[in-house]
Design an enzyme around this catalytic site. Structure first.
Site, mmCIF file in Angstrom:
data_model
loop_
_atom_site.group_PDB
_atom_site.id
_atom_site.type_symbol
_atom_site.label_atom_id
_atom_site.label_comp_id
_atom_site.label_asym_id
_atom_site.label_seq_id
_atom_site.Cartn_x
_atom_site.Cartn_y
_atom_site.Cartn_z
ATOM 1 N N GLY A 61 0.810 -1.208 0.000
ATOM 2 C CA GLY A 61 0.000 0.000 0.000
ATOM 3 C C GLY A 61 0.840 1.254 0.000
ATOM 4 C CB SER A 62 0.884 4.209 -0.856
ATOM 5 O OG SER A 62 1.325 3.313 -1.837
#
Length: 776
Positions: free
Chosen positions: A221-222
């Protein structure tokens, strides 16, 4: 030998589909190997970028091309898996697919449709076609120039070959499939048949014994934050981009600045083989992406004609239709050095490819089959989309481009502009299935997002001026604000803690975009808590504030649990826990290099996170940032047991309970140990996430699988962007390169460096090196 190799490469160029044309690229390197390519046209832009990328990562790209061509078995045999990091040099294994070489080859040959990809790019813009053509030519030029001096990992390898335009199409198509086709790759191959074998259909559907894949691997993810004029110190936009992405394979980021004067000027990072800035900034706007919570596929249950013994005739609105098929061949290297060929036939309904997952209750019987409807199969709009974003002068233009192209495969977009506007938008390719269809009898298998494939009324819908079968801009979650928007991979609902994002009446956005009114991950919660806290304390933020938030390294699970766990720990009078209690009491509740107790808490929480009913205050949809919280009294015994398990594990490995995180979390490059700060993300609520390879050992956690990779913090002044950044793992996978490990020490110090954007900034950079690449 060198002359012969160059001659072979030159001869092979005839078959690459790229005509001999003239190219001229100005290629500049600045500090830490950041690449700046300037060219008069997009062909030459792609040409210079590919050459520079190959200088740093040729073995990894050549190996990845084998994967997308379906040629791994030909060179490495059928039973191995894709290349893992080799002598610290590179890896080509994908986090999104893990198959034997032969199965991988069958998947890419059988599932990717070159005819459709070619047609899609023929219908794209001239700029897209040009930059792809140039990229192919630049890579092939590098191979001609460096055939005799390739890095050790691929020097003299027969599988290092020129690429074609078809290869380029396949390379990009693979990236689009991370959350869809690749998640079902094994099921697609399992449904394929050997042409000469007798057809054997399952008699019944077996009960499910495993969970069905729903997209990206857990944890990938981020973080993204955009600050608007109401919260910015100078009234202009600010942006933090912090993708958590693989440290190996061609999905590593690469720092670039691409310029076609008067047409395109964007800086930031690309992915291997992607000839555009995918996260970055231009003179007026900055953007980043986070992996979306949305689901980018559905499945369909087909009613088959039992009179067809092959099981390949299905009914659609009462009429019988024959499945289409594709037969492909895979050559595999045998132990005696010969090649053996096998064939498989893949089958498709009008909705997608047949899948078989017997252990998930999905099989192919005489009366039923399931197919995968994949919104990103044959998505040829990625490059067009990212070029358009890179040209956008404000967030309104970003939103307009997402509405018009809908080319992003599986990411949200977070953006800020120099006028102080911000945008959150899930503009990814999501099947057009509204909430009404989820509530109707069209839904037949919720666990597989499975719909009735026998009726047209249950098919994907269509929005005006939008690619077939996916939602258009009016139905995509979007929020524009002038204080802030943020996302850490939870659904669109919480992109601002002060105002939740809801969809149009009566049902809201499609359930495929994710759920509302649900508990958020601890990483999402700490992101909003520390942002709101900073705004309360400072009122207005600048780029330094965003950098501090990025590297605050708070562990939110510890903040929530330890105030009530530690008294229970001390009160237990368990001599086996007394030292652990003391260590956690003095621990700073962070994952900094000097944090003592971080390893102990990580091993404790990896167990404790799974304890049911552990919170005293339940989740409240009206307060998702602050709930659930508080340690339930009934959960304390299980928590103490989890702590005992962690103590025993550290003791067994000889790791002191009070050890510094920096002594037990590291990346090894050329035999040198680089200590790393950061936590594990969603589980423990650490914003700066690092996922290490394997379990705790006596030496600690060694080498990173994925996590904080590219970091950018961007603001604007009157002259343009003011940006600093970091590519933690460095530009190159070649151990002999100066840029193989040069940014790791910066990460250890939580330091970012200036990203030179203007011509003057580039020419005056301490690492400035310039060359001109030409080819007639």
């Amino acid at each position: 030998m060198r002359t012969r190799a160059i001659g072979l490469l030159a001869a092979a160029m005839v078959t690459t589909g790229v005509a001999a044309e003239s190219f001229r690229s100005d290629v500049t390197r600045t500090s830490y190997g950041v690449v700046h390519v300037k060219a008069a046209d997009f062909r030459s832009l792609g040409y210079g970028l590919a050459y520079a990328y190959a200088e740093d990562n040729v073995c990894m790209l050549a190996d990845t091309l084998l994967t997308v061509r379906g040629e791994r078995s030909r060179y490495f045999g059928p039973d191995l898996h894709a290349t893992k990091p080799k002598n610290g040099e590179y890896g080509a294994a994908l986090d999104f697919i893990d198959l034997r070489n032969e199965d991988s080859d069958f998947f890419f040959k059988g599932y990717l449709d070159l005819e459709q990809l070619r047609a899609g790019y023929a219908a794209s813009t001239q700029e897209v076609r040009d930059v792809l053509t140039g990229y192919v030519a630049g890579y092939n030029r590098y191979l001609r120039d460096r055939a005799a001096t390739l890095p050790a990992a691929c020097k003299g390898a027969a599988w290092v070959k020129p690429m074609s335009l078809d290869d380029m199409y396949l390379l990009i198509a693979e990236k689009a499939l991370h959350a869809t086709g690749e998640a079902f790759a094994g099921a697609i191959v399992a449904a394929a048949r050997e042409p000469s074998a007798a057809v054997v259909l399952a008699k019944t559907m077996a009960p499910a014994s495993r969970k069905i894949p729903m997209g990206m691997p857990a944890g990938v993810g981020s973080n993204g934050v955009a600050i608007g004029k109401d919260a910015s110190a100078n009234g202009r936009g600010l942006l933090l981009g912090n993708p958590h992405y693989p440290w190996n394979s061609a999905d590593r980021f690469y720092q670039i600045h691409l310029t076609v004067p008067g047409k395109y000027d964007a800086m930031g990072a690309s992915l291997g083989g992607m000839p555009a800035v995918v996260i970055g900034f231009n003179k007026d706007m900055a953007w980043t992406h986070t992996v979306t919570k949305a689901v980018h596929f559905t499945t369909f249950k087909l009613d088959l004609d039992p009179a067809d013994p092959t099981g390949t005739t299905y009914f659609y609105d009462g009429a019988p239709l024959k499945m289409t098929s594709r037969t492909v061949s895979v050559d595999s290297l045998q132990t005696d050095g010969t090649l053996a060929s096998r064939q498989k036939t893949f089958y498709f309904s009008k909705q997608g490819a047949v899948i078989v997952m017997p252990d998930a209750g999905v099989d192919w019987t005489a009366t039923t089959a399931f197919v995968l409807g994949d919104a990103n199969r044959n998505n040829t709009r990625l490059v067009q989309q990212w070029l358009a974003i890179g040209k956008a002068s404000n967030v309104a233009a970003v939103k307009s481009s997402l509405n018009a192209i809908a080319g992003l495969p599986w990411v949200n977009t977070i953006a800020a502009d120099r006028d102080g506007n911000t945008l959150y938008m899930d503009g990814s390719a999501v099947p057009h299935m509204g909430a009404d269809k989820f509530l109707s009898d069209c839904m037949v298998l919720p666990a597989l997002v499975g719909f009735d494939g026998a009726r047209s009324e249950c098919a994907w819908g269509q929005d005006p001026d939008t690619p077939a079968g996916i939602f258009g801009g009016a139905n995509m979650p979007a929020q524009e604000r002038q204080d802030y928007v943020a996302n850490s991979n939870d659904a669109y609902w919480l992109s601002n803690a002060r105002e939740f994002l809801t969809g149009p009446a009566p049902y809201g956005y499609s359930p495929l975009y994710g759920s509302t009114d649900v508990e958020q991950t601890l990483r999402t919660r700490i992101g909003f808590k520390q942002l709101e806290s900073a705004l309360t304390q400072e009122r207005f933020l600048n780029t330094d504030d965003l950098q501090r938030l990025m590297f605050a390294n708070r562990v939110h699970a510890a903040e929530l649990v330890l105030p009530e766990l530690l008294p229970a720990c001390l009160a237990s009078n368990d001599r086996n826990l007394l030292l652990a209690c003391a260590v956690l009491m003095i621990w700073d509740r962070k994952v900094d290099l000097d944090s003592r107790g971080a390893v102990l808490f990580r091993e404790f929480w990896n167990v404790a996170a799974g304890i049911p009913d552990k919170w005293a205050v339940p989740f409240d949809a009206a307060d998702p940032v602050n709930t659930p919280r508080g340690l339930a009294a009934a959960a304390k015994p299980a928590m103490l047991d989890a702590l005992r398990t962690a103590v025993a594990k550290l003791n067994a490995q000889g790791v002191p309970l009070y050890g510094r995180l920096g002594d037990y979390q590291n990346e090894i490059r050329n035999g040198k140990r680089y200590p790393l700060h950061g936590g594990i993300g969603d589980i423990d609520g650490s914003y700066n996430s690092i996922n290490m390879d394997g379990e705790l050992k006596a030496t600690g956690y060694t080498n990173v699988n994925w996590g904080t990779s590219y970091v950018q913090v961007v603001g604007f002044d009157q002259a343009g962007p003011v940006a600093k950044g970091l590519l933690v793992y460095g530009q190159s996978v070649d151990p002999k390169s100066a840029h193989y490990a040069d940014q790791l020490p910066l990460y250890g110090r939580k330091a970012l460096f200036r990203l030179p954007f203007t011509d003057t900034q580039i020419r005056t950079d301490a690492g400035y090196k310039h060359k001109v690449l030409t080819e007639n």
